[in-house]
Scaffold this motif. Sequence first.
Motif, mmCIF file in Angstrom:
data_model
loop_
_atom_site.group_PDB
_atom_site.id
_atom_site.type_symbol
_atom_site.label_atom_id
_atom_site.label_comp_id
_atom_site.label_asym_id
_atom_site.label_seq_id
_atom_site.Cartn_x
_atom_site.Cartn_y
_atom_site.Cartn_z
ATOM 1 N N PRO A 127 0.832 -1.211 0.000
ATOM 2 C CA PRO A 127 0.000 0.000 0.000
ATOM 3 C C PRO A 127 0.865 1.259 0.000
ATOM 4 C CG PRO A 127 -0.737 -1.566 1.676
ATOM 5 C CD PRO A 127 0.586 -2.066 1.176
ATOM 6 N N ASN A 128 0.411 2.271 -0.732
ATOM 7 C CA ASN A 128 1.109 3.556 -0.746
ATOM 8 C C ASN A 128 0.132 4.684 -0.426
ATOM 9 O OD1 ASN A 128 3.471 5.201 -1.175
ATOM 10 N ND2 ASN A 128 2.530 5.871 -3.072
ATOM 11 N N LEU A 129 -0.716 5.059 -1.378
ATOM 12 C CA LEU A 129 -1.764 6.043 -1.090
ATOM 13 C C LEU A 129 -3.003 5.382 -0.502
ATOM 14 C CD1 LEU A 129 -1.592 8.386 -4.225
ATOM 15 C CD2 LEU A 129 -0.634 8.773 -1.947
ATOM 16 N N VAL A 130 -3.036 4.064 -0.536
ATOM 17 C CA VAL A 130 -4.152 3.331 0.068
ATOM 18 C C VAL A 130 -3.685 2.711 1.379
ATOM 19 C CG1 VAL A 130 -5.269 2.840 -2.127
ATOM 20 C CG2 VAL A 130 -3.602 1.218 -1.222
ATOM 21 N N SER A 131 -4.626 2.524 2.287
ATOM 22 C CA SER A 131 -4.293 1.882 3.561
ATOM 23 C C SER A 131 -4.260 0.367 3.415
ATOM 24 C CB SER A 131 -5.310 2.285 4.633
ATOM 25 O OG SER A 131 -6.628 1.966 4.219
ATOM 26 N N GLY A 132 -4.855 -0.137 2.343
ATOM 27 C CA GLY A 132 -4.872 -1.573 2.086
ATOM 28 C C GLY A 132 -5.975 -1.915 1.104
ATOM 29 N N TRP A 133 -6.203 -3.217 0.902
ATOM 30 C CA TRP A 133 -7.261 -3.639 -0.008
ATOM 31 C C TRP A 133 -7.822 -4.991 0.425
ATOM 32 C CZ3 TRP A 133 -2.151 -3.051 -1.704
ATOM 33 C CH2 TRP A 133 -1.443 -4.221 -1.962
ATOM 34 N N PHE A 144 -10.106 -1.130 -2.750
ATOM 35 C CA PHE A 144 -8.987 -0.383 -2.171
ATOM 36 C C PHE A 144 -9.534 0.808 -1.390
ATOM 37 C CE2 PHE A 144 -7.258 -2.791 -5.571
ATOM 38 C CZ PHE A 144 -5.921 -3.020 -5.283
ATOM 39 N N ARG A 145 -8.939 1.071 -0.222
ATOM 40 C CA ARG A 145 -9.379 2.203 0.590
ATOM 41 C C ARG A 145 -8.248 3.219 0.709
ATOM 42 N NH1 ARG A 145 -13.646 3.650 3.181
ATOM 43 N NH2 ARG A 145 -13.558 5.079 4.954
ATOM 44 N N LEU A 150 -5.603 12.858 2.711
ATOM 45 C CA LEU A 150 -4.839 13.053 1.477
ATOM 46 C C LEU A 150 -5.345 14.310 0.779
ATOM 47 C CD1 LEU A 150 -4.682 9.452 -0.062
ATOM 48 C CD2 LEU A 150 -2.885 10.651 1.204
ATOM 49 N N TYR A 151 -4.416 15.111 0.238
ATOM 50 C CA TYR A 151 -4.793 16.357 -0.429
ATOM 51 C C TYR A 151 -4.067 16.481 -1.758
ATOM 52 C CZ TYR A 151 -6.843 17.754 4.007
ATOM 53 O OH TYR A 151 -7.618 17.796 5.143
ATOM 54 N N TRP A 152 -4.800 17.006 -2.743
ATOM 55 C CA TRP A 152 -4.186 17.316 -4.021
ATOM 56 C C TRP A 152 -3.325 18.569 -3.880
ATOM 57 C CZ3 TRP A 152 -4.495 13.489 -7.287
ATOM 58 C CH2 TRP A 152 -5.629 12.689 -7.349
#
Length: 506
Positions: A127-133, A144-145, A150-152
């Motif tokens: 996982p990188n931008l997701v906490s897991g799947w 995927f969550r 997170l901000y653009w």
Amino acid sequence: MVKKISLIVLIIKTFFRRYLIRIKVFFKIPFFTHSHTDKVLLNHHQTGLHISDVRRFSKETRNYFILLFLLIICLAVWLKLGPFFRHDAVIVEAVIGSYTSNNLPVSVTSLISEPLVKFDDQGHPQPNLVSGWQVNSDATVYTFRLKDNLYWQDGTAVLSSDIEIKLSDVDVTYPDNQSIEFKLVDSFSPFPGLLTNPVLKKGTLIGMGKFKVVEEKRSHGLIAELDLISNTVLSEAKREEIQALSIRFYPDETTAVTAFSLGEANVLLGLNNEIDLVEWPGIKEVRLPSFNKILAIFFNTKDPILSDKNFRKALSISIPDIEGEERLKNSIPSRSWAYNDTTKDINGDLELAESFLDRVSAGKDKTITLITTPVFESVGKVVVEAWKKLGLSVLLRVESGIPQNFQALLITQPIPADPDQYALWHSTQSKTNISGYDSKRIDKDLEDGRKTADLAKRKEKYLDFQRVLADDAPAAFLYFPKTKVIYRQKIEEDLNKILPLQTQYW
């Protein structure tokens, strides 16, 4: 007062237009980041500013201009702006290829954003931008969550629906603002590895990475140049980091090399051909490891001569190590979690090669033609000399493109970080299985390997896959080509700060 300051700003901006990309780094305010504001400042419907106003306070304006100019000089010294006004202080990178905002190479998007998933050193998706799947029992539905907070780069919160991912035969839905669900037609356990490209906000070049795009220049619908600045808030601790760089795109290597030699760029990324520039004073070259493509000799298994696997094995084994490169035992990198380290190293064993050739009943008196591209002509010559030592008649043919018909073809082919090489070797993949290789056992290993999510069972299948592939020898695996970077020595320190970002993807 506001009118006067606005006019002064317009004058200063015009004067410093040449250095606008550097100024943007430090003055992150609207009138330095939006090109249309010049017109807005002079539009009397919005500012109330008329030409008569300019005449009335022209003398006072000059005083404001002088005062503000002195303040800017002092501020520039305080912020150590000096290096940014020298051409070579800002990296100008030449990238080869024609791109739109929808297909930018990872070497560029990795500067702008981050991927949902990353591979670790062994090729496991993490996982990188997701906490897991989560995945269902038959590996056809993946959810995927996204991580919290997170901000653009434009300051807005990241919503799952902001992220547009298009994959063949995959239905993408967004159950809520932090979840992305993928429904597949068939079971596919390597699926998380398909989400390792950096993601951008839908329809934009806005990401979540270290740099953000402040200007995009186009030519004939294609991106010609991207100007980037650091997305990091400036602080005393950050001033030693790269604050600005430009990416310029060139349609081919010749144009890119010309631009580099003329000083339009100070970095050449991804060059294939050898060039004389590396012998120039102040020019350096570095070759970085890369595992996303493999250089191999693909044998046409339908050819009347090379349909005999003993002939193919003799040719493969006889090839010596290529100078400066690590010869491969099979098509999976040794760093992979699925690598078969029991494969024997028999490359360059001329005596063993001759023993396999002795088992060949027909075709040894025929000429074998090896085709390659100009980039690998020198490697082709090494191979031809090795085959001639077996007493064979061999012809090397150099072509600019990839022919449809061949006996032996020396080229690179892309490979995934996951050991799933279904596209390269499964008998049904006529467009990508260029050897025409057909093995029921290999087909079964590849099919089973992508259907189960059990890592131990997958590894078992890929170990067998490598054993069978080595024995059948539909190709002779040479090495993983390195990524070539040519640059001007004076920007070496700065370049070393961004190259890890551009080459981190397996």
